[in-house]
Design a protein around this motif. Structure first.
Motif, short mmCIF file in Angstrom:
data_model
loop_
_atom_site.label_atom_id
_atom_site.label_comp_id
_atom_site.label_asym_id
_atom_site.label_seq_id
_atom_site.Cartn_x
_atom_site.Cartn_y
_atom_site.Cartn_z
N UNK A 278 56.68 16.47 20.77
CA UNK A 278 57.50 15.32 21.16
C UNK A 278 58.82 15.84 21.71
N UNK A 279 59.14 15.48 22.96
CA UNK A 279 60.42 15.90 23.54
C UNK A 279 61.60 15.37 22.71
N UNK A 280 62.73 15.96 22.91
CA UNK A 280 63.96 15.56 22.23
C UNK A 280 64.22 14.08 22.47
N UNK A 281 64.20 13.27 21.40
CA UNK A 281 64.38 11.83 21.52
C UNK A 281 65.86 11.43 21.53
N UNK A 282 66.75 12.39 21.26
CA UNK A 282 68.18 12.05 21.20
C UNK A 282 68.77 11.78 22.58
N UNK A 283 67.98 12.05 23.64
CA UNK A 283 68.49 11.81 25.00
C UNK A 283 68.44 10.34 25.39
N UNK A 284 67.75 9.52 24.57
CA UNK A 284 67.62 8.11 24.90
C UNK A 284 68.81 7.33 24.36
N UNK B 92 35.20 8.32 12.47
CA UNK B 92 35.63 9.71 12.38
C UNK B 92 37.15 9.82 12.38
N UNK B 93 37.64 10.65 11.49
CA UNK B 93 39.08 10.90 11.42
C UNK B 93 39.31 12.40 11.65
N UNK B 94 40.26 12.70 12.51
CA UNK B 94 40.59 14.08 12.85
C UNK B 94 42.05 14.32 12.50
N UNK B 95 42.56 15.49 12.88
CA UNK B 95 43.95 15.84 12.59
C UNK B 95 44.74 15.90 13.88
N UNK B 96 46.01 15.49 13.77
CA UNK B 96 46.95 15.70 14.87
C UNK B 96 48.14 16.45 14.30
N UNK B 97 48.49 17.54 14.96
CA UNK B 97 49.70 18.29 14.59
C UNK B 97 50.78 17.86 15.57
N UNK B 98 51.90 17.42 15.01
CA UNK B 98 53.01 16.95 15.84
C UNK B 98 54.17 17.92 15.68
N UNK B 99 54.55 18.53 16.81
CA UNK B 99 55.71 19.43 16.86
C UNK B 99 56.85 18.68 17.53
N UNK B 100 58.06 19.13 17.31
CA UNK B 100 59.24 18.46 17.85
C UNK B 100 60.12 19.46 18.58
N UNK B 101 60.66 19.05 19.74
CA UNK B 101 61.65 19.89 20.43
C UNK B 101 62.95 19.95 19.63
N UNK B 102 63.28 18.87 18.93
CA UNK B 102 64.50 18.86 18.12
C UNK B 102 64.34 19.84 16.97
#
Length: 110
Positions: A101-107, A2-12
């Motif tokens: 996904x939290x802001x990745x620029x902090x890393x 089974x394949x489903x959907x994932x919606x990915x939002x970004x804080x950036x």
């Protein structure tokens, strides 16, 4: 399989939301890495750090339950919330998901 959907939002703000396929048994981290989406994973995706921290905004019943070990690492994440999970441990068991996904620029070293 089974394949489903994932919606990915970004804080950036300069990142557009994307919808991608996710298969049962796949983690949010796997989908991100397979699709060129930046999600830190300093431990290599084995629940040994908190850098793949995400917010699970929809579909919490569609992923494996949170473990005590995962909860311990989330406590060390930047800005944890009640919806916090680790991308490597957020493994699909059934249905669609939506995550932020939290802001990745902090890393550092980014």
């Amino acid at each position: 399989m089974s394949v489903f959907k994932i919606k990915i939002n970004f804080e950036e703000k300069d990142h557009e939301s994307v919808e991608l396929p996710i298969a049962v048994g796949e983690s949010v981290l796997d989908v991100c890495l397979d699709n060129g989406i930046e999600l830190q994973h300093n431990c290599g995706g084995v629940c040994g750090c908190s850098t793949c921290h995400i917010y699970l905004t929809k579909g919490e019943d569609n992923v494996q339950e949170i473990s005590d070990k995962e909860e311990d690492f989330i406590d060390r994440a930047v800005n944890p919330k009640i919806s916090s999970r680790l991308g490597c441990q957020c493994i699909l068991i059934d249905g669609d998901l939506e995550v932020t996904i939290p802001d990745q620029s902090q890393f550092l070293g980014h």
